[in-house]
Design a protein around this motif. Sequence first.
Motif, PDB file in Angstrom:
ATOM      1  N   VAL A 253       0.796  -1.104  -0.020  1.00  0.00           N
ATOM      2  CA  VAL A 253      -0.020  -0.004  -0.046  1.00  0.00           C
ATOM      3  C   VAL A 253       0.866   1.265  -0.124  1.00  0.00           C
ATOM      4  O   VAL A 253       0.826   2.067  -0.860  1.00  0.00           O
ATOM      5  N   ILE A 254       1.930   1.067   0.735  1.00  0.00           N
ATOM      6  CA  ILE A 254       2.621   2.275   1.008  1.00  0.00           C
ATOM      7  C   ILE A 254       3.402   2.486  -0.290  1.00  0.00           C
ATOM      8  O   ILE A 254       3.711   3.713  -0.836  1.00  0.00           O
ATOM      9  N   ALA A 255       4.126   1.671  -0.703  1.00  0.00           N
ATOM     10  CA  ALA A 255       4.918   1.827  -1.988  1.00  0.00           C
ATOM     11  C   ALA A 255       4.427   2.034  -3.028  1.00  0.00           C
ATOM     12  O   ALA A 255       4.469   2.851  -4.125  1.00  0.00           O
ATOM     13  N   THR A 256       2.929   1.504  -3.263  1.00  0.00           N
ATOM     14  CA  THR A 256       2.115   2.160  -4.472  1.00  0.00           C
ATOM     15  C   THR A 256       1.856   3.516  -4.328  1.00  0.00           C
ATOM     16  O   THR A 256       1.778   4.264  -5.469  1.00  0.00           O
ATOM     17  N   ASN A 257       1.420   4.151  -3.232  1.00  0.00           N
ATOM     18  CA  ASN A 257       1.203   5.437  -3.250  1.00  0.00           C
ATOM     19  C   ASN A 257       2.619   6.164  -3.352  1.00  0.00           C
ATOM     20  O   ASN A 257       2.346   7.554  -3.695  1.00  0.00           O
ATOM     21  N   ARG A 258       3.584   5.827  -2.856  1.00  0.00           N
ATOM     22  CA  ARG A 258       5.057   6.712  -3.133  1.00  0.00           C
ATOM     23  C   ARG A 258       5.459   6.506  -4.508  1.00  0.00           C
ATOM     24  O   ARG A 258       6.040   7.698  -4.792  1.00  0.00           O
ATOM     25  N   GLN A 259       5.399   5.353  -5.197  1.00  0.00           N
ATOM     26  CA  GLN A 259       6.115   5.220  -6.281  1.00  0.00           C
ATOM     27  C   GLN A 259       5.059   5.158  -7.799  1.00  0.00           C
ATOM     28  O   GLN A 259       5.946   5.425  -8.816  1.00  0.00           O
ATOM     29  N   LEU A 260       3.943   4.877  -7.578  1.00  0.00           N
ATOM     30  CA  LEU A 260       3.052   4.860  -8.791  1.00  0.00           C
ATOM     31  C   LEU A 260       2.104   5.785  -9.024  1.00  0.00           C
ATOM     32  O   LEU A 260       1.314   6.035  -8.145  1.00  0.00           O
ATOM     33  N   SER A 261       2.234   6.638  -9.882  1.00  0.00           N
ATOM     34  CA  SER A 261       1.305   7.801 -10.033  1.00  0.00           C
ATOM     35  C   SER A 261       0.036   7.078 -10.288  1.00  0.00           C
ATOM     36  O   SER A 261      -0.352   6.068 -10.486  1.00  0.00           O
ATOM     37  N   VAL A 262      -1.159   8.096 -10.096  1.00  0.00           N
ATOM     38  CA  VAL A 262      -2.389   7.654 -10.054  1.00  0.00           C
ATOM     39  C   VAL A 262      -2.767   7.448 -11.528  1.00  0.00           C
ATOM     40  O   VAL A 262      -3.827   6.708 -12.006  1.00  0.00           O
ATOM     41  N   LEU A 263      -2.001   7.896 -12.480  1.00  0.00           N
ATOM     42  CA  LEU A 263      -2.219   7.706 -13.892  1.00  0.00           C
ATOM     43  C   LEU A 263      -1.546   6.236 -14.402  1.00  0.00           C
ATOM     44  O   LEU A 263      -2.088   5.724 -15.401  1.00  0.00           O
ATOM     45  N   HIS A 264      -0.869   5.737 -13.412  1.00  0.00           N
ATOM     46  CA  HIS A 264      -0.293   4.511 -13.861  1.00  0.00           C
ATOM     47  C   HIS A 264      -1.256   3.230 -13.751  1.00  0.00           C
ATOM     48  O   HIS A 264      -2.206   2.852 -12.747  1.00  0.00           O
ATOM     49  N   PRO A 265      -1.200   2.217 -14.765  1.00  0.00           N
ATOM     50  CA  PRO A 265      -2.008   1.215 -14.720  1.00  0.00           C
ATOM     51  C   PRO A 265      -2.049   0.340 -13.586  1.00  0.00           C
ATOM     52  O   PRO A 265      -3.151  -0.233 -13.154  1.00  0.00           O
ATOM     53  N   ILE A 266      -0.734   0.218 -13.045  1.00  0.00           N
ATOM     54  CA  ILE A 266      -0.789  -0.761 -11.924  1.00  0.00           C
ATOM     55  C   ILE A 266      -1.392  -0.163 -10.698  1.00  0.00           C
ATOM     56  O   ILE A 266      -1.994  -0.851  -9.858  1.00  0.00           O
ATOM     57  N   HIS A 267      -1.284   1.197 -10.410  1.00  0.00           N
ATOM     58  CA  HIS A 267      -2.053   1.712  -9.338  1.00  0.00           C
ATOM     59  C   HIS A 267      -3.588   1.824  -9.578  1.00  0.00           C
ATOM     60  O   HIS A 267      -3.947   1.361  -8.581  1.00  0.00           O
ATOM     61  N   LYS A 268      -3.645   1.851 -10.735  1.00  0.00           N
ATOM     62  CA  LYS A 268      -5.390   1.671 -11.043  1.00  0.00           C
ATOM     63  C   LYS A 268      -5.976   0.291 -10.665  1.00  0.00           C
ATOM     64  O   LYS A 268      -6.978   0.054 -10.316  1.00  0.00           O
ATOM     65  N   LEU A 269      -4.895  -0.649 -10.813  1.00  0.00           N
ATOM     66  CA  LEU A 269      -5.404  -2.052 -10.845  1.00  0.00           C
ATOM     67  C   LEU A 269      -5.387  -2.489  -9.304  1.00  0.00           C
ATOM     68  O   LEU A 269      -6.333  -3.090  -8.760  1.00  0.00           O
ATOM     69  N   LEU A 270      -4.348  -1.999  -8.630  1.00  0.00           N
ATOM     70  CA  LEU A 270      -4.197  -2.451  -7.249  1.00  0.00           C
ATOM     71  C   LEU A 270      -4.998  -1.579  -5.907  1.00  0.00           C
ATOM     72  O   LEU A 270      -5.464  -2.104  -5.217  1.00  0.00           O
ATOM     73  N   HIS A 271      -4.967  -0.236  -6.350  1.00  0.00           N
ATOM     74  CA  HIS A 271      -5.385   0.391  -5.459  1.00  0.00           C
ATOM     75  C   HIS A 271      -6.688   0.382  -4.768  1.00  0.00           C
ATOM     76  O   HIS A 271      -6.909   0.371  -3.514  1.00  0.00           O
ATOM     77  N   PRO A 272      -7.680  -0.204  -5.417  1.00  0.00           N
ATOM     78  CA  PRO A 272      -9.100  -0.428  -5.006  1.00  0.00           C
ATOM     79  C   PRO A 272      -9.026  -1.832  -3.703  1.00  0.00           C
ATOM     80  O   PRO A 272      -9.714  -1.554  -2.859  1.00  0.00           O
ATOM     81  N   HIS A 273      -8.097  -2.298  -3.740  1.00  0.00           N
ATOM     82  CA  HIS A 273      -7.771  -3.500  -2.925  1.00  0.00           C
ATOM     83  C   HIS A 273      -6.928  -3.272  -1.602  1.00  0.00           C
ATOM     84  O   HIS A 273      -7.139  -3.954  -0.661  1.00  0.00           O
ATOM     85  N   PHE A 274      -6.750  -1.867  -1.616  1.00  0.00           N
ATOM     86  CA  PHE A 274      -5.983  -1.507  -0.481  1.00  0.00           C
ATOM     87  C   PHE A 274      -6.840  -0.694   0.659  1.00  0.00           C
ATOM     88  O   PHE A 274      -6.265  -0.151   1.559  1.00  0.00           O
ATOM     89  N   ARG A 275      -8.030  -0.552   0.229  1.00  0.00           N
ATOM     90  CA  ARG A 275      -9.000   0.271   1.039  1.00  0.00           C
ATOM     91  C   ARG A 275      -8.937  -0.046   2.492  1.00  0.00           C
ATOM     92  O   ARG A 275      -9.236  -1.426   2.807  1.00  0.00           O
ATOM     93  N   ASP A 276      -8.938   1.058   3.253  1.00  0.00           N
ATOM     94  CA  ASP A 276      -8.919   0.543   4.834  1.00  0.00           C
ATOM     95  C   ASP A 276      -7.860  -0.006   5.383  1.00  0.00           C
ATOM     96  O   ASP A 276      -7.766  -0.353   6.884  1.00  0.00           O
ATOM     97  N   THR A 277      -6.982  -0.684   4.539  1.00  0.00           N
ATOM     98  CA  THR A 277      -5.806  -1.337   5.100  1.00  0.00           C
ATOM     99  C   THR A 277      -4.917  -0.675   6.164  1.00  0.00           C
ATOM    100  O   THR A 277      -4.989  -1.267   7.440  1.00  0.00           O
ATOM    101  N   MET A 278      -4.676   0.356   5.834  1.00  0.00           N
ATOM    102  CA  MET A 278      -3.654   1.120   6.745  1.00  0.00           C
ATOM    103  C   MET A 278      -4.362   1.742   8.011  1.00  0.00           C
ATOM    104  O   MET A 278      -3.807   1.659   8.941  1.00  0.00           O
ATOM    105  N   ASN A 279      -5.718   2.171   8.013  1.00  0.00           N
ATOM    106  CA  ASN A 279      -6.353   2.634   8.936  1.00  0.00           C
ATOM    107  C   ASN A 279      -6.825   1.453   9.809  1.00  0.00           C
ATOM    108  O   ASN A 279      -6.472   1.539  11.018  1.00  0.00           O
TER     109      ASN A 279
END
Length: 842
Positions: free
Chosen positions: A525-551
């Motif tokens: 979750v942390i690396a995706t937000n630090r290194q993959l832009s919101v424009l990046h296809p892998i950010h768009k692929l993975l991001h929904p699955h990280f919902r609430d994890t850090m919280n």
Amino acid sequence: MMKKLLSIVSAITGENDKKKIEGTVVLMKKNVLDFNDFNASVLDRVHELFGQGVSLQLVSAVHGDPANGLQGKIGKPAYLEDWITTITSLTAGESAFKVTFDWDEEIGEPGAFIIRNNHHSEFYLRTLTLEDVPGRGRIHFVCNSWVYPAEHYKTDRVFFTNQTYLPSETPRPLRKYREGELLKEWDRVYDYAYYNDLGNPDRDLKYARPVLGGSTKYPYPRRGRTGRPLSEKYPNTESRLPLVMSLNIYVPRDERFGHLKMSDFLAYALKSIVQFLLPEFEALCGITPTEFDSFQDVLDLYEGGIKVPEGPLLDKIKDNIPLEMLKELVRTDGEHLFKFPMPQVIKEDKSAWRTDEEFAREMLAGLNPVVIRLLQEFPPKSKLDPEVYGNQNSSITKEHIENHLDDLTINQAMEKKRLFILDHHDVFMPYLRRINTTSTKTYASRTLLFLKDDGTLKPLAIELSLPHPNGDKLGAVNKVYTPAEDGVEGSIWQLAKAYAAVNDSGYHQLLSHWLNTHAAIEPFVIATNRQLSVLHPIHKLLHPHFRDTMNINALARQILINAGGVVESTVFPSKYAMEMSSVVYKDWVLTEQALPADLIKRGMAVEDSEAPHGLRLLIDDYPYAVDGLEIWSAIETWVKEYCSFYYKTDEMVQKDSELQSWWKEVREEGHGDKKDEPWWPKMHTVKELIETCTIIIWVASALHAAVNFGQYPYAGYLPNRPTISRRFMPEEGTPEYEELKSNPDKAFLKTITAQLQTLLGISLIEVLSRHSSDEVYLGQRDTPEWTLDTTPLKAFEKFGRKLADIEERIIDRNGNERFKNRVGPVKIPYTLLYPTSEAGRH
């Protein structure tokens, strides 16, 4: 007022003659989410009157500005309209605002917009939609982010259209904006830290705990950094928030629960129950709040509830538990009862949980179906170092089991792959001597099982082991118990199963659930937000699955897995719980988290090109594996179709600078204690990318559902899944043994979890098993316009349809009486891997 001034100026300058672009902004104001923070609302209105509104400027995707290093040309500011007159309802909800841009031919096609919030308080920006843009028509921006007042940011917030670009394909005018958006500040800082915030030595040295992560002794995945100062007296330990401030623990603002999740989140109430109400509960439960006298006493928790008399306790409950939580816990008929929903495991039949068939079935279809494995050698051998621990091998002999193998010899049963084991011996034995110095009194266990002709498992023997009283090097002291139904032998067998269940409960909560699906995912979750832009296809692929994890993980560190927290109070390894999970992390391998690899490693499946998904299960009716393989395969196909659209060659993977930075950071920072492991995929090929993303999505969605959402149905009734044992097995000639003969139920209940701990445990399980009312399930997105690319959108639609088909097949299997493990004696259908329904959240 601002709008009137602008219209007068426009009339004088002739601006009104220019083409206008109409837009709609959807957002939620802060006062909606903070249960009507009227101060924020009033101050925002004052700012609005003085023209300090919310401004938006379009950024060109096609024309660079020579005066600004060829970054995209920026249009004139436009302001949100009708902020004041748009009335926000008292319930949490979204508001739509108009915004009108002057069209500038030099902008050409907008690719982004800059937003400045000149208000007093933040708001949650969902989307901007532009209509009738020359040459483009409709343009949609998906934002889903908190925007704070501009004074908090060094650089303006930028949001992009729902286009998807690899870094090298980003339009040149947008590249600097893309790079800048990754440099997050203020409320959006993502960084790494060790688990040095579990202990609280400042409060008392008994709450000191080792730092997890950063050492070979205690390796661990990294957590999100909170920025709290280190303790002055104990500089290795991060200072802790006061308990009442738990909900304020720092996580990046966009990772915090949405308003619906926050109002649903019952850990807040759990915290109140555990910390504030403990003394009152002790008084409530009587002078010795540790015993149930009968199984009916336990059933009363669900059938009647616990009477909470008027007085200080009820007042304290009302003061410390949010209203919506109070409705959950206390009946509204004036009875003031603490009540718990009836767990499914006792809904249809109050005693079926005690059968051997159900005990074994739950290893295949219960809440921890990920540990059972094929028996590869008899008797079972230990992998613990004999130099340190002596002989830890099993004492189970063929005499114990050979009469129960349906006329097979042990060798024949092993050749036919019909012997299985639930083995918790090696994980717990190194800690057992220390664990048993606490109020816990328990064993390390091995359970042997036989696969019958009807596809069900029957337990053959349970071995309970203790460290040798004269030292570890003298090996284990083992005792083997075999099935019995009647008399004191039957009662002893029930207790042996309970000790095995205690081991499995601890393993489940600390390792199957916390370590493997929560802690191990946070670095991604942390690396995706630090290194993959919101424009990046892998950010768009993975991001929904990280919902609430850090919280959730942050709140867990604050109130659940911390020193003296709920897990230490209710799970048998007590203060050694997290330290033990660190030792198990030494053997964590990312690629083995893939379901096929895990099944093969445990000997539960073999590769077979003729079989569905290329695997043949050794137990055909293994509900977790059967349903799981269908979902794994659907995820893998979706990820393959998605990644193959953006990455046509392996070289494109290798040359993707953001992707390579992401992968390097996951390995070297997020899972930094394992950075030199040889098993890490190199991320040089499209195949490696597909495999890695499939594993991440599987773990964060389906695997998490399988080990999370069965907790209350199965373990909400504590006798079925006890989490702590408080005495050893009664020995012949002792008063405890006599009690076991005369009142076996009371003896059983005296041995397993205490009454007070039962209340806490049930509360914890109920919290962790709860769906939020705004859940987004696997195969769904919170916006249908998450990308503009039609091929991925069609592949995603196909994925959703496939999941719906899988669910239909699961329902059919559950209704087929041939599959005895899918429903079992307790009559609970296996629904934990339903992809789209309430039963299993992904």
